[in-house]
Design a protein around this motif. Structure first.
Motif, short mmCIF file in Angstrom:
data_model
loop_
_atom_site.label_atom_id
_atom_site.label_comp_id
_atom_site.label_asym_id
_atom_site.label_seq_id
_atom_site.Cartn_x
_atom_site.Cartn_y
_atom_site.Cartn_z
N ASP A 104 0.84 -1.21 0.00
CA ASP A 104 0.00 0.00 0.00
C ASP A 104 0.87 1.25 0.00
O ASP A 104 0.59 2.22 -0.72
CB ASP A 104 -0.91 0.03 1.23
N THR A 151 -5.67 8.17 1.08
CA THR A 151 -6.11 6.78 0.97
C THR A 151 -7.49 6.63 1.57
O THR A 151 -7.89 7.37 2.47
CB THR A 151 -5.13 5.83 1.66
N ALA A 164 -11.21 3.66 1.70
CA ALA A 164 -11.89 2.42 1.34
C ALA A 164 -13.27 2.75 0.80
O ALA A 164 -13.85 3.80 1.14
CB ALA A 164 -12.01 1.52 2.56
N PRO A 165 -13.84 1.88 -0.04
CA PRO A 165 -15.21 2.12 -0.52
C PRO A 165 -16.15 2.39 0.66
O PRO A 165 -16.13 1.67 1.66
CB PRO A 165 -15.56 0.82 -1.23
N LYS A 218 -19.02 6.44 -7.33
CA LYS A 218 -18.18 5.84 -6.30
C LYS A 218 -17.87 6.87 -5.21
O LYS A 218 -17.58 8.03 -5.49
CB LYS A 218 -16.87 5.32 -6.89
N PHE A 269 -15.92 7.15 -1.08
CA PHE A 269 -14.94 6.48 -0.23
C PHE A 269 -14.96 7.05 1.18
O PHE A 269 -15.25 8.23 1.38
CB PHE A 269 -13.53 6.64 -0.81
N LEU A 277 -6.86 9.57 -5.02
CA LEU A 277 -7.06 8.60 -3.94
C LEU A 277 -6.50 7.24 -4.33
O LEU A 277 -6.69 6.78 -5.46
CB LEU A 277 -8.53 8.48 -3.60
N TYR A 278 -5.82 6.61 -3.39
CA TYR A 278 -5.41 5.21 -3.53
C TYR A 278 -6.37 4.37 -2.70
O TYR A 278 -6.54 4.59 -1.50
CB TYR A 278 -3.97 5.02 -3.04
N GLU A 279 -7.01 3.41 -3.37
CA GLU A 279 -8.05 2.62 -2.71
C GLU A 279 -7.45 1.45 -1.94
O GLU A 279 -6.62 0.70 -2.46
CB GLU A 279 -9.04 2.11 -3.76
N GLU A 301 -11.47 -2.53 3.10
CA GLU A 301 -12.01 -2.18 4.41
C GLU A 301 -11.20 -2.77 5.55
O GLU A 301 -10.99 -2.14 6.59
CB GLU A 301 -13.46 -2.65 4.50
N SER A 342 -8.41 -0.58 6.72
CA SER A 342 -8.80 0.83 6.75
C SER A 342 -9.43 1.28 8.06
O SER A 342 -10.19 2.25 8.08
CB SER A 342 -9.75 1.12 5.58
#
Length: 235
Positions: free
Chosen positions: A117, A136, A138-139, A175, A177, A204-206, A209, A212
């Motif tokens: 990451d 960074t 997460a969805p 989408k 985040f 953004l870097y995804e 979960e 995160s």
């Protein structure tokens, strides 16, 4: 391009007492971020900023190159994140005489990131021609277009963001985040010339979960400890 990694850890914490020194996998919490930065091999220098002598001592023990004592006005509950990091980098540059082209900040309270990451985040920003900085996330578990609501001035609730056409399936919404406070990366000009983490060219870097969770409560600490123990190592 020269790179610095900062880890800024305040001594006071309301949600979890002394959380940056709380032991996880046999080490103080802050140690995991320091060791991740070291093992990645990405950085010319790793600096820790804190108002706590105990945190600064732990940082030295686990390999931080420089520790910076944070002034009281940047160690309050209301102090913004970016000025704290800017102070740390400015002090390091005064001490070393070096200028860093890329600045990465790791939040000690979001340690479930992997080395991959970290590598991917830094390289994504460095290879993006137009982006100035990276965060960074997460969805999101709730969509502002579908099932995230807010209360208006009259006490009624409505969708946080409404589209011209109603969304009937969450999958059809744009989408969104949840920020996970794990990794922040800036190119130098954007870092020193902005007062907010967000710019018109932030990317953004995804992350998933399960990597995160940011520790803001004792329950968060238990969750992160469980996932860390399941992995066996945070490096």
């Amino acid at each position: 391009m020269s790179r610095i990694c900062t880890i800024c850890a305040r001594g006071g914490s309301k949600g979890v007492k002394n959380k940056n020194l709380k032991v996880m996998l046999g080490k103080p919490l802050i140690a995991h971020s320091i060791l991740q930065a070291k093992v990645s091999g990405l950085f010319d220098l790793i600096a820790v900023s804190s108002d706590s002598p105990a945190i600064l001592q732990a940082a030295k023990e686990y390999g931080a190159d420089i520790v910076i004592e944070r002034p009281a006005e940047l160690a309050t509950d209301t102090a913004a994140k970016l000025p704290v990091i800017q102070h740390c980098v400015s002090e390091v540059e005064k001490i070393t005489g070096f200028s860093f082209g890329v600045i990465t900040d790791l939040d000690a309270t979001s340690p479930l990131r992997t080395i991959e990451d970290l590598e991917n985040s830094v390289r994504l920003l460095e290879t993006h021609e137009h982006a100035t900085n990276l965060i960074t996330g997460a969805p999101s578990r709730r969509s502002p277009y579908f099932n995230l609501v807010e209360e208006n001035s009259k006490g009624f609730v409505q969708l946080s963001k409404e589209l011209p056409s109603a969304i009937v399936r969450r999958q059809d919404a744009p989408k969104s985040f949840d920020m996970n406070a794990s990794i922040y990366v800036w190119k130098r000009d954007a870092f020193f010339n902005n007062t907010s983490i967000f710019t018109p060219t932030t990317i953004l870097y995804e992350m998933p979960e399960e990597r995160s969770i940011d520790i803001d409560s004792e329950l968060d600490f238990e969750f992160v400890s469980f996932l860390a123990e399941k992995r066996g190592n945070l490096i």
